[in-house]
Scaffold this active site. Structure first.
Site, PDB file in Angstrom:
ATOM      1  N   ASP A 144       0.860  -1.172   0.000  1.00  0.00           N
ATOM      2  CA  ASP A 144       0.000   0.000   0.000  1.00  0.00           C
ATOM      3  C   ASP A 144       0.907   1.237   0.000  1.00  0.00           C
ATOM      4  O   ASP A 144       2.042   1.193   0.484  1.00  0.00           O
ATOM      5  CB  ASP A 144      -0.878  -0.028   1.255  1.00  0.00           C
ATOM      6  CG  ASP A 144      -1.630   1.270   1.448  1.00  0.00           C
ATOM      7  OD1 ASP A 144      -2.368   1.667   0.529  1.00  0.00           O
ATOM      8  OD2 ASP A 144      -1.457   1.909   2.507  1.00  0.00           O
ATOM      9  N   ARG A 177      -7.772  13.098   6.406  1.00  0.00           N
ATOM     10  CA  ARG A 177      -7.508  11.699   6.096  1.00  0.00           C
ATOM     11  C   ARG A 177      -8.737  10.818   6.358  1.00  0.00           C
ATOM     12  O   ARG A 177      -9.088   9.957   5.540  1.00  0.00           O
ATOM     13  CB  ARG A 177      -6.312  11.216   6.913  1.00  0.00           C
ATOM     14  CG  ARG A 177      -6.047   9.718   6.857  1.00  0.00           C
ATOM     15  CD  ARG A 177      -5.666   9.234   5.469  1.00  0.00           C
ATOM     16  NE  ARG A 177      -5.197   7.848   5.492  1.00  0.00           N
ATOM     17  CZ  ARG A 177      -4.992   7.123   4.403  1.00  0.00           C
ATOM     18  NH1 ARG A 177      -5.198   7.630   3.201  1.00  0.00           N
ATOM     19  NH2 ARG A 177      -4.571   5.883   4.490  1.00  0.00           N
ATOM     20  N   ASN A 189      -4.853   3.258  -3.843  1.00  0.00           N
ATOM     21  CA  ASN A 189      -6.058   4.018  -4.182  1.00  0.00           C
ATOM     22  C   ASN A 189      -5.735   5.225  -5.067  1.00  0.00           C
ATOM     23  O   ASN A 189      -6.622   5.756  -5.727  1.00  0.00           O
ATOM     24  CB  ASN A 189      -6.713   4.544  -2.893  1.00  0.00           C
ATOM     25  CG  ASN A 189      -7.674   3.551  -2.257  1.00  0.00           C
ATOM     26  OD1 ASN A 189      -8.120   2.603  -2.895  1.00  0.00           O
ATOM     27  ND2 ASN A 189      -7.991   3.785  -0.992  1.00  0.00           N
TER      28      ASN A 189
END
Lengths: 229, 229
Positions: A12, A43, A121
Site C-alpha cells: 500500500d 484523512r 487508491n
C-alpha cells in the site's frame, strides 16, 4: 509457518510507505495550532469518501476525493480555505514524506530478489510524482492503481489487479499495509498479509485478520524468504 | 419546487429517529468520564465496519457489527470490557431513546395520510424491539431491513428495497436521514431526500447533495404535502 513461497510483495502507498500526516506541518503553518486536527479529519474523510463512493457506484478519482475531503474538513473545522491554500495543500499531497523505515526495507527486499509492487487508491497522476519525488523508481518495479477498476479498496476486484498484473497466484503474493482495514481486505481476498501496526491499534474485526502484525517495515525483510530459483 | 407527489416517506432509524448516543450515559456509568469518547468511537467504527464489510463482500448482521465495533472501541480506548458490561451495552442498543422531535413529527405526518416506513441497517431482530420499545408500531406501517440484501447502505440495492416493498417509484418516495452520507446515498439512488442536519455539519461531497437540509424533524411536516386523492 512456511514463508518461502512468496514471489512478490505488494505495498500500500498512503500511510504505509508515505506518511499522509506529513502534510500536518503545512496545515499548522496555514492555521497555527490546528494542523494535527485538520490532517486527521482530512484523512478520515478521504477514506470515508472512497468507501462511500464505491458503494454508491459513484467513483471519482483519488485526487478529486482528496480535494473534496479537504474542503469538508476545513468547513467542519471552520478553517477558511482559499484557492492558494488549497493548491498548496493538494500539491503537498504529491510530495508526501517517505516513512523513515521505508527505503531501507525496500532496498533489503529488492536485494533478496523478491518482486516489489505498489497497489494504491491513488490515481496514476497522483502516484507518479509521489514515487518519483521519493526516488523509489529503481526499487519498485510495478505501480498499480485502482483507477482502472473504478472502485476503491477493499473491493476484491482491486486486489485481483495485482494477481493479474503480476501474473502470480494470490497465495504467492504478500500484501503489506499500515491501514488495518486494508490488511484485512487483502487477507479476505487471499493474500498473505503483513499489517504494519505503526499506532499499536487493535486488530479490526472484519472477519479476516492479517497473518503477521509488526510495528515497522524494518521487521519485514527478516520475515520474508524468497524461493531458491 | 413541487412537493405534492410524495406517496411515502422512508426514515432512517439509527441517528435519525433513535439517538445512538443515548448509550453514552450508560458508557459513562461504566467508565466515568469516558462515556462520550466511547460512544463516539463505537458509532464511528460501527459505520466503518458496515462499509468495509459491504465492499469486502463479508456481510455480517448489524448486531454482530455493533458488537465487533464495541469490542474495538473499548480495546482502542483501553477500557476493560467483560461479558456483563458487554451484555448491558448491547441490550441498551435495543432500547435507544427516540429523539425528542421524532414522535410529534411522525404523528403529524401520519395524520396527513402519507405512508411512513423505516429503512435501516439494523437486522429485523434489532429493529423489532427498538420500534416496540419506542411505541412506534401504530405510526410506522413498514419496517425494512438491509438484511435481506446482505449489504449495507449506501449500496443502491438497499434503497431499491423501499421501491419494491412500497410499490412506488423512487421519485414519489421521500427519504429522511440525519446521516449526511445516507441522505447522499438515497439522493444518488433517486429519492427526494431530506437531511436532518442535527449537528450543523457541512454537506458531504459525494456527488449527490440532499434536496432539503433542515435542522429538526419538527420542520418536516411543513415541507410535505400529500397528493389529493
Amino acid at each position: 509457518m512456511s514463508r518461502s513461497n512468496l514471489k512478490a510483495l505488494v505495498f500500500d502507498a498512503y500511510g504505509t510507505l508515505f506518511d499522509v500526516h506529513s502534510v500536518a506541518e503545512l496545515c499548522d503553518e496555514l492555521w497555527p495550532g490546528r494542523g494535527a486536527a485538520l490532517s486527521q479529519l482530512w484523512r478520515a474523510k478521504q477514506l470515508e469518501y472512497t468507501w462511500l463512493r464505491s458503494l454508491m457506484r459513484r467513483y471519482a478519482d483519488f485526487s478529486r476525493v482528496t480535494g473534496d475531503a479537504l474542503d469538508y474538513a476545513c468547513a467542519a473545522l471552520a478553517l477558511p480555505l482559499d484557492d492558494a491554500r488549497r493548491w498548496r495543500l493538494l500539491s503537498a499531497y504529491r510530495e508526501l514524506a517517505l516513512f523513515p523505515d521505508a527505503r531501507g526495507a525496500l532496498a533489503a527486499l529488492k536485494a533478496s530478489k523478491i518482486r516489489l509492487a505498489i497497489l494504491s487508491n491513488g490515481s496514476p497522476a497522483m502516484l507518479r510524482p509521489l514515487v518519483e519525488h521519493a526516488g523509489l523508481g529503481g526499487l519498485i518495479g510495478t505501480v498499480l492503481s485502482v483507477h482502472s477498476r473504478k472502485i476503491y479498496k477493499p473491493a476484491p476486484t482491486v486486489y485481483r489487479l495485482a494477481v493479474e498484473r503480476l501474473r502470480a497466484p494470490a497465495r504467492s503474493i504478500g500484501f503489506v499495509s499500515s491501514n488495518g482495514w486494508d490488511a484485512c481486505g487483502a487477507k479476505s481476498f487471499g493474500f498473505r498479509t503483513f499489517w504494519i501496526n505503526r499506532a499499536d491499534a487493535p486488530v479490526d474485526a472484519l472477519g479476516a485478520a492479517p497473518d503477521h502484525v509488526i510495528r515497522s517495515l524494518d521487521e519485514l525483510p527478516g520475515l520474508i524468504r524468497v524461493p531458491v530459483s
